[in-house]
Design an enzyme around this catalytic site. Sequence first.
Site, PDB file in Angstrom:
ATOM      1  N   LYS A  33      13.149  28.582  54.804  1.00  0.00           N
ATOM      2  CA  LYS A  33      12.795  27.245  55.315  1.00  0.00           C
ATOM      3  C   LYS A  33      13.199  26.120  54.360  1.00  0.00           C
ATOM      4  O   LYS A  33      13.477  25.007  54.789  1.00  0.00           O
ATOM      5  CB  LYS A  33      11.301  27.172  55.621  1.00  0.00           C
ATOM      6  N   SER A  84      14.396  37.008  55.709  1.00  0.00           N
ATOM      7  CA  SER A  84      14.128  35.563  55.730  1.00  0.00           C
ATOM      8  C   SER A  84      13.116  35.099  54.692  1.00  0.00           C
ATOM      9  O   SER A  84      13.146  33.946  54.269  1.00  0.00           O
ATOM     10  CB  SER A  84      13.684  35.129  57.130  1.00  0.00           C
ATOM     11  N   GLU A 110       4.576  18.591  61.594  1.00  0.00           N
ATOM     12  CA  GLU A 110       3.448  19.475  61.875  1.00  0.00           C
ATOM     13  C   GLU A 110       3.656  20.769  61.112  1.00  0.00           C
ATOM     14  O   GLU A 110       4.766  21.078  60.693  1.00  0.00           O
ATOM     15  CB  GLU A 110       3.386  19.785  63.376  1.00  0.00           C
TER      16      GLU A 110
END
Length: 400
Positions: A95, A384, A117
Site C-alpha cells: 500500500k 503483498s 477512509e
Amino acid sequence: MSSFDFGPMPDKEGFFGQYGGQIIPPELKAIMDEINTAYEEIRQTPDFQEELQMLLTDFVGRPSPIYFARRLSDKIGGARIFLKREDLNHTGAHKINHCLGEALLAKFMGKTKVIAETGAGQHGVALATACALVGIPCEIHMGQVDIEKEHPNVTKMKILGCTLIPVTRGTATLKDAVDSAFEAYLKDPVNYIYAIGSVVGPHPFPKIVRDFQSVIGREARQQFMEKEGKLPDYITACVGGGSNAMGLFTEFLNDESVTIVGVEPSGKGLDTPYHSATMTKGTQGEIHGFKCYVLQDSNGEPLPVHSIASGLDYPGVGPQHCHLKDLDRVQYDVASDQECLDAFMMLSRVEGIIPALESAHAVAWAIRKAATLGPDQTILVNLSGRGYKDADYVSEKLGL
Ligand SMILES: *Cc1c(COP(=O)(O)O)cnc(C)c1O
C-alpha cells in the site's frame, strides 16, 4: 504488432470496457476531471518522477526482491514457486507504493490536506506514513467499531500525526467511514484531495492507483528474466479491491505465455453468505461511484461480505479486473479461510516468512496449483504484505 494487445486503459471517460466510469453528481465530475488533468500533467514532469523514484528507492526500500521459495517448492513437489517480496517494503505491504504517489501528487497540486477512509487501518497507516514524509496534513475517517478492533493501527496513525475522525453513524464500519470522509472532502475539494485505498472509486482513481502500483510488475518482470532467463508460467495475487494484483499484472498483460490468476476469498464457502468472491459470485452493478461486479441483493444494495483477511472483504472490485475477466485475459479463482490459514502456517514454518492473511490467499492458490505441475514450471506470487499484524489472531485461532 501482436494481436495480443491489452494497453492502454482506461478510455477518456474512465471506462475499462463496460466498467469504471464516474457515477457521481456533475459537480463532483468536474472535480475528478480536474484531478485527472493535473495528474496526467504532473506525472510527466521530471521533478515529480525524480522525487517519487528517490523515495521508492531510499524510503520504501525498492526494488523489493524476488525470492525462490525452494523449501516450499520441494515440499509440494511440483512447480517452482517464487515470491515478490512486497512484505519487505517500509510499513510492511504494497500500500505504501500508491500512498506515496498520492501524497506526492497532493503536494505537487498544492493541496493543503489529504482525506481518506480506512477499514482495518492498513490504508490509514500507509497514508499517514506517506503524509508525514511529504509534510502534508492528513485526516482519516474510521468506523468506531473498527477503531475498537484495530488498536495497533489506530495507535500508529496517531503517532504519525494524522487526525483520526471516529465515525459512529450506521454500522460504524468501512462503508460509513467512506461516506463520512467523502462529505469532509466535499467541503473544500479545491484545497483538499481524496486518497483512495485501492484501484476502485470513480475515474481517475483506479488508473492513478494502478499506475503507482505497477512498479511491482515492472520490477518483477525484469528480475524474473534475470534470474530464470524466461518469463514465469503463472503469476498470481490476492484480490480485495485489486491494487496489488493490478500492480503485478499490468506489466505482464501482453505476455501471451503468462497465465494470470487473481485469487479472492471463498471464506467459509461459496454456497454460504460468508465469502468475498466478487468475481465468481458477483453481478454487474455499481458501488462507490463506478461500475463493476458487485456482491449485491435484488435492490442493488451491497451484501455483507466475509473473509478471514480484513483487507479482502469488499463487495465490489476494481473495474479493470472486471474487464480483464470478461476478455478472458485474467482468470479469477478462490481460496478459503482454511486454505489461507494452512498456507499462512506453511510459509511461516517452511520458509521463515509470515505472510499477511490477505497474501496467504495467493500463496494457498500457488500451493494448490504447483502440486498439479512439474518442476519445469514456475509460479510467481505477489506477497503483498507481512503477517505480523495477524500473528495474535492466528495464534489464538489455532491455539498456539
Ligand atoms: C489492503 C491489502 C490487500 C488488499 O488490497 P488490494 O487493493 O486488493 O491489493 C492485500 N494485501 C495486503 C497485505 C493488504 O494490506
